[in-house]
Scaffold this active site. Sequence first.
Site, mmCIF file in Angstrom:
data_model
loop_
_atom_site.group_PDB
_atom_site.id
_atom_site.type_symbol
_atom_site.label_atom_id
_atom_site.label_comp_id
_atom_site.label_asym_id
_atom_site.label_seq_id
_atom_site.Cartn_x
_atom_site.Cartn_y
_atom_site.Cartn_z
ATOM 1 N N HIS A 50 0.831 -1.220 0.000
ATOM 2 C CA HIS A 50 0.000 0.000 0.000
ATOM 3 C C HIS A 50 0.865 1.269 0.000
ATOM 4 O O HIS A 50 0.444 2.298 0.530
ATOM 5 C CB HIS A 50 -0.934 0.037 1.212
ATOM 6 C CG HIS A 50 -1.599 -1.268 1.509
ATOM 7 N ND1 HIS A 50 -2.794 -1.643 0.961
ATOM 8 C CD2 HIS A 50 -1.204 -2.328 2.276
ATOM 9 C CE1 HIS A 50 -3.125 -2.851 1.385
ATOM 10 N NE2 HIS A 50 -2.171 -3.298 2.179
ATOM 11 N N SER A 59 14.058 20.431 -17.433
ATOM 12 C CA SER A 59 12.863 21.232 -17.666
ATOM 13 C C SER A 59 13.252 22.459 -18.471
ATOM 14 O O SER A 59 14.322 23.024 -18.273
ATOM 15 C CB SER A 59 12.267 21.649 -16.322
ATOM 16 O OG SER A 59 11.473 22.809 -16.481
ATOM 17 N N LYS A 84 15.493 21.108 -12.342
ATOM 18 C CA LYS A 84 14.817 19.827 -12.501
ATOM 19 C C LYS A 84 15.669 18.758 -13.178
ATOM 20 O O LYS A 84 16.444 19.020 -14.077
ATOM 21 C CB LYS A 84 13.538 20.000 -13.341
ATOM 22 C CG LYS A 84 12.435 20.768 -12.669
ATOM 23 C CD LYS A 84 11.960 20.147 -11.370
ATOM 24 C CE LYS A 84 11.261 18.829 -11.589
ATOM 25 N NZ LYS A 84 10.023 19.003 -12.372
ATOM 26 N N GLU A 111 8.613 7.541 -16.663
ATOM 27 C CA GLU A 111 7.236 8.041 -16.795
ATOM 28 C C GLU A 111 6.604 7.570 -18.091
ATOM 29 O O GLU A 111 5.433 7.184 -18.127
ATOM 30 C CB GLU A 111 7.230 9.565 -16.761
ATOM 31 C CG GLU A 111 7.486 10.131 -15.379
ATOM 32 C CD GLU A 111 7.486 11.655 -15.399
ATOM 33 O OE1 GLU A 111 6.476 12.249 -15.803
ATOM 34 O OE2 GLU A 111 8.502 12.239 -15.039
#
Length: 469
Positions: free
Chosen positions: A165, A286, A292, A299
């Site tokens: 979880h 970025s 970043k 992803e």
Amino acid sequence: MTHEQSQPLWHGRFSSGPAEELLAFTQSLSFDQRLWKDDIVGSLAHVKGLGHSGILPMAEVAQIESALHQVAQEFEQGTFVFVAGEEDIHTSIERRVTQIAGPVGGKVHTGRSRNDQCVTALRLWTKRELILLATRLVDLCEVLSARAEIAGWGADGVYLPGYTHVQRAQPVLLAHHLMAHAWAFTRDIDRLLNTVKRTDVSPLGAGALAGSSLPLDPDFTAREMGFAERFSNSLDAVSDRDFVAEALFDLALIGTHLSRMGEEWVLWTSEEFGFATLDDRYATGSSMLPQKKNADIAELARGKAGRLIGNLTGLLTTLKGLPLAYNRDLQEDKEPLFDSYDQVCLAVSALTGMINTATFNADRMRAAADVQSLAATDLAEYLVRKGVPFRQAHAVVGALVQEALSGSQSLQQLIATSPHFDADAQQLIGSGVGVQLRSSPGAAGPQAAQDQRTRFALVIASLRTSLAI
Ligand code: ARG
């Protein structure tokens, strides 16, 4: 494309050529040209078969064969020229064979239909490409296993919290965690091999739907193309796309596995977790935020899964309403297959490189796993050894955990004064203790490691044998 306009193969009973919109909508050449090699393999086998059965004289067979070889060379050298109005790769190749060989080229399609021809080519393609993908997955498994070796399987191996979880649950060796993904990929490889087995059936000789009045020898052509066997039912042969649906399922499931692994890497490389750092070559930045460093490979591995599942769903939906035998709907088999295949290959390679070059932050992992609450199950099992029913032991430890959370004493301090525990219970709490205790077969600690490593080596060796690599 040249300005020459090709006549459809089927122009005979038509008084006019096809409308431009019809061609634009019905053509498959734009995506099935990648089947050129397989179409030529199929045509070579077919023509040899026509000679073998005495349908064509050997001299004509030789002429057509040599034209087919020339076409192959043109494709290899990038000099093959398509003609406007051609429907599919099969049309283009037959047209070029006839240009090269002259009227005898018109005999290449004797006893054959594009219905058996196109699915023959697609089966050849699928067999070859799925094996290639399986070998890439072996590479990914090897990288995971190599990273596991570096992380260490022994008492001093790197460990981190295992989660349920997404809540910290029990400590596990990093090696064990990495290999959990590798095991899924071994099943994927096995699944691909099984799909290849069912793909390995030649449909050539089924004709448009019902076989032929000519003495074709589908066993001969199947052998020529290296298929394990030939079709048994001509209607089934031209309408069966189970192998595409299976391949799409295999690809969707691989994509799902990549997605799950990708999601973990997104978490692990976040500042919140800080468990891993990507090599600069495998991370992105970025355009606006200078600080970043993003895990875009991970992803996208997650993001592509939706499309892979969509491709499977799309094909099944196309297939479900089709009466026997060939229907043009079946042309919709190729784009999802090629798309899913390409995307999965790209994802596997990118993730393999990303994992191979990443750095694990062992200190962060250890610190997260060394929190005292992760010893709770071991404390309950300590009481079980003393004869306390597990449910009761669970409640005792649960109450102490609650007290530790809300009070000023740590779990370790509370255990020291609890009447349920003797002094030796203190040994259960401490840096790196929990992972050592995960010792049952298949468990996450060092004691079970050798067995897992041996099993994995055996599975990979057997998959390598099946793949002949
Ligand atoms: N391009 C088609 C396909 O990929 C094959 C053409 C069969 N056409 C036909 N009219 N029977 O499925």
